[in-house]
Design a protein around this motif. Structure first.
Motif, short mmCIF file in Angstrom:
data_model
loop_
_atom_site.label_atom_id
_atom_site.label_comp_id
_atom_site.label_asym_id
_atom_site.label_seq_id
_atom_site.Cartn_x
_atom_site.Cartn_y
_atom_site.Cartn_z
N HIS A 1 0.85 -1.20 0.00
CA HIS A 1 0.00 0.00 0.00
C HIS A 1 0.88 1.24 0.00
CE1 HIS A 1 -3.58 -2.41 1.90
NE2 HIS A 1 -3.52 -2.55 0.59
N LEU A 2 1.87 1.24 0.89
CA LEU A 2 2.76 2.39 0.95
C LEU A 2 3.52 2.57 -0.37
CD1 LEU A 2 4.31 4.64 2.36
CD2 LEU A 2 5.82 2.92 3.38
N SER A 3 4.10 1.49 -0.89
CA SER A 3 4.90 1.61 -2.10
C SER A 3 4.07 2.09 -3.29
CB SER A 3 5.55 0.27 -2.45
OG SER A 3 6.44 -0.10 -1.44
N THR A 4 2.83 1.63 -3.35
CA THR A 4 1.98 2.02 -4.48
C THR A 4 1.63 3.51 -4.39
OG1 THR A 4 1.09 -0.22 -4.47
CG2 THR A 4 -0.12 1.41 -5.75
N ILE A 5 1.34 3.96 -3.18
CA ILE A 5 1.05 5.39 -2.99
C ILE A 5 2.26 6.22 -3.42
CG2 ILE A 5 0.70 7.14 -1.17
CD1 ILE A 5 -0.99 4.90 0.28
N LEU A 6 3.44 5.77 -3.02
CA LEU A 6 4.66 6.49 -3.40
C LEU A 6 4.89 6.42 -4.91
CD1 LEU A 6 7.05 5.35 -0.51
CD2 LEU A 6 6.03 7.62 -0.83
N ALA A 7 4.60 5.27 -5.49
CA ALA A 7 4.86 5.08 -6.92
C ALA A 7 4.02 6.03 -7.78
CB ALA A 7 4.60 3.63 -7.33
N VAL A 8 2.82 6.39 -7.29
CA VAL A 8 2.01 7.34 -8.07
C VAL A 8 2.25 8.79 -7.61
CG1 VAL A 8 0.25 5.58 -8.56
CG2 VAL A 8 -0.08 7.16 -6.63
N GLU A 9 3.29 8.95 -6.80
CA GLU A 9 3.71 10.28 -6.33
C GLU A 9 2.67 10.97 -5.47
OE1 GLU A 9 5.86 12.42 -9.43
OE2 GLU A 9 6.19 10.49 -10.39
N ALA A 10 1.86 10.17 -4.79
CA ALA A 10 1.00 10.71 -3.75
C ALA A 10 1.82 10.70 -2.44
CB ALA A 10 -0.26 9.87 -3.62
N VAL A 11 1.25 11.29 -1.38
CA VAL A 11 2.02 11.48 -0.15
C VAL A 11 1.35 10.72 1.00
CG1 VAL A 11 2.91 13.21 1.46
CG2 VAL A 11 2.67 13.77 -0.97
N PRO A 12 2.01 9.68 1.55
CA PRO A 12 1.40 8.94 2.66
C PRO A 12 1.45 9.74 3.96
CG PRO A 12 3.59 8.10 2.20
CD PRO A 12 3.33 9.17 1.18
N LYS A 13 0.36 9.67 4.72
CA LYS A 13 0.33 10.26 6.06
C LYS A 13 -0.06 9.14 7.01
CE LYS A 13 1.34 14.38 5.02
NZ LYS A 13 2.37 15.21 5.62
N PHE A 14 0.71 8.95 8.07
CA PHE A 14 0.54 7.75 8.89
C PHE A 14 -0.26 8.05 10.16
CE2 PHE A 14 4.33 7.48 6.33
CZ PHE A 14 4.13 6.27 5.71
N VAL A 15 -1.16 7.17 10.48
CA VAL A 15 -1.90 7.22 11.74
C VAL A 15 -1.62 5.90 12.45
CG1 VAL A 15 -4.18 7.30 12.80
CG2 VAL A 15 -3.68 8.77 10.83
N SER A 16 -0.95 5.98 13.60
CA SER A 16 -0.55 4.75 14.30
C SER A 16 -1.72 4.16 15.06
CB SER A 16 0.57 5.04 15.30
OG SER A 16 1.68 5.53 14.61
N LEU A 17 -1.93 2.87 14.88
CA LEU A 17 -2.88 2.16 15.74
C LEU A 17 -2.19 1.95 17.08
CD1 LEU A 17 -4.19 -0.34 13.04
CD2 LEU A 17 -5.31 1.73 13.87
N GLN A 18 -2.98 2.00 18.16
CA GLN A 18 -2.33 2.13 19.46
C GLN A 18 -2.53 0.95 20.39
OE1 GLN A 18 -3.96 5.82 20.78
NE2 GLN A 18 -2.55 7.02 19.53
N GLY A 19 -1.54 0.77 21.25
CA GLY A 19 -1.64 -0.23 22.32
C GLY A 19 -1.49 -1.64 21.79
N ASN A 20 -1.63 -2.58 22.71
CA ASN A 20 -1.41 -3.98 22.36
C ASN A 20 -2.49 -4.53 21.44
OD1 ASN A 20 0.92 -4.13 23.67
ND2 ASN A 20 0.20 -5.41 25.37
N ASP A 21 -3.67 -3.89 21.44
CA ASP A 21 -4.70 -4.41 20.53
C ASP A 21 -5.03 -3.46 19.39
OD1 ASP A 21 -5.76 -2.85 22.42
OD2 ASP A 21 -7.23 -4.29 23.17
#
Ligand SMILES: Cc1ncc(COP(=O)(O)O)c(C=O)c1O
Length: 385
Positions: A125-145
């Protein structure tokens, strides 16, 4: 010399999964790095593909897929996903879910568009977004679950945000997004006028009586949701390259144009095999699949628990992120290599799924293995204590 690597390629990192597979082969280890099902292909799928070649399904199909397959998918989408899709205008059969996702990104994103990815993410998913020159923004899922913070999601959205990527059940975490979480994501997408690109390739691998919820089936979401899925995993045909994207017709025409440009069509006889499999396989097939993978999950997670590497028990898909922070090493790569050298079992270093250092404490294992291989892997891992 004026010939050099282009910038697009420079942004992509070489797949850690392939690197670990290589190291594993050299050591004659058990490869739990790659998500390839070693389980058998269902008979009706195999037989229909063989017959299709004999019967002359050997030329290009329509750019968006064989009529039989689009029709079968539309029926399945209605029954299983509660999505109404017109097989003539709203389904694009592509070269795997990977091809479908690529066509979606090429067809619907502009360079510079921001796309939200939940972390841990699936590397393609990340590589494809980069390959089309879009910009990934990350939202971390949190905690052990792997909880979703709606505040974090809201904060990641800017005027340039175009899409949110959802992957449920998720690779690598095994998280199955709850209906409430998906509804909340849907409300945010509607409020900010965003697409949701949802990769549901593991839709039939949802454990412990949970149900799979498709984002496109939520109220008001059919127009802005692009559903990506396929049969690579469900029918154990990762090498066949059959997947699909489902979208409202105005988006489907753009996705289809890209599919035509890159692939012309997906492999014709194999499309037929999948269509017949969808028609002929009864609910008992899907139930059997689920039971066998839930058993594999339970067996493998019990071993991780016994050797002190367990964290989150996957709710779906067929991967588990093991917490390897107690093993020697300073990062996921060193710890994955330690495991490979000590036990002969290969996993993927956690860095492949996170930005920064958060992946250092994880190794991802796939339990989509034959029972024999899984038994051997479990016995070998037990030698760690
Ligand atoms: C989340 C996810 N999407 C897509 C794929 C690939 O699917 P396909 O073989 O249909 O391209 C994978 C395979 O590992 C995956 O984990």
């Amino acid at each position: 010399m004026n010939l050099h690597e282009n910038q697009r390629l420079a942004k992509l990192s070489q797949s850690e999964i392939r690197a670990m597979t290589l190291a594993c082969t050299q050591m004659q280890g058990i490869n739990l790095a790659q998500g390839v099902c070693d389980t058998g292909v269902p008979e009706p799928v195999l037989e229909a593909a063989k017959q299709a070649m004999d019967q002359g399904f050997n030329i290009y199909t329509r750019y968006d897929g064989l009529a039989e397959l689009r029709q079968a998918l539309a029926e399945r989408l209605k029954i299983f996903n509660h999505i109404t899709a017109n097989p003539e205008t709203e389904i694009t059969v592509s070269a795997g879910a990977t091809g479908a996702f690529h066509c979606v990104c090429m067809g619907l994103l502009q360079p510079g568009d921001e796309v939200i990815l939940f972390e841990p993410y699936y590397g393609y998913h990340l590589s494809t977004i980069l390959a089309v020159e879009a910009v990934p923004k990350f939202v971390s899922l949190q905690g052990n679950d792997w909880n979703l913070s709606l505040d974090d999601l809201e904060q990641a959205i800017t005027k340039r945000t175009k899409a949110i990527v959802v992957n449920t059940p998720a690779n690598p975490s095994g998280k199955v997004f709850s209906k409430e979480e998906l509804q909340a994501i849907a409300e945010i997408a509607k409020h900010h006028d965003l697409f949701v690109f949802t990769d549901e390739i593991y839709e039939y691998f949802v454990y412990d009586q949970r149900s799979h919820v498709s984002v496109a089936a939520l109220p008001g979401m059919a127009e802005r949701t692009i559903t990506i899925s396929g049969y690579s995993k469900t029918f154990s045909i990762t090498g066949w390259r059959i997947g699909h994207a489902v979208a409202a017709s105005r988006w489907a025409s753009m996705i289809g144009a890209m599919n035509d440009l890159v692939y012309v069509c997906a492999p014709a006889p194999l499309q037929y095999g999948v269509a017949m499999g969808i028609h002929e396989l009864k609910p008992t097939f899907y139930e059997g699949l689920l039971q066998s993978f839930q058993r594999k999950r339970d067996q493998f997670c019990q071993v991780l628990e016994d050797i002190g590497l367990a964290q989150f028990i996957p709710q779906g898909a067929y991967y588990v992120l093991a917490d390897v922070s107690r093993l020697p090493g300073t990062n996921g790569k060193e710890r994955a290599m330690y495991l490979l050298e000590k036990t002969g079992v290969a996993g993927v270093p956690g860095e492949a799924f996170f930005q920064g250092n958060d992946g250092a404490r994880y190794v991802r294992f796939s339990f989509a293995k034959t029972d024999t291989d899984l038994d051997v892997a479990c016995e070998r891992l037990k030698t760690l204590v």
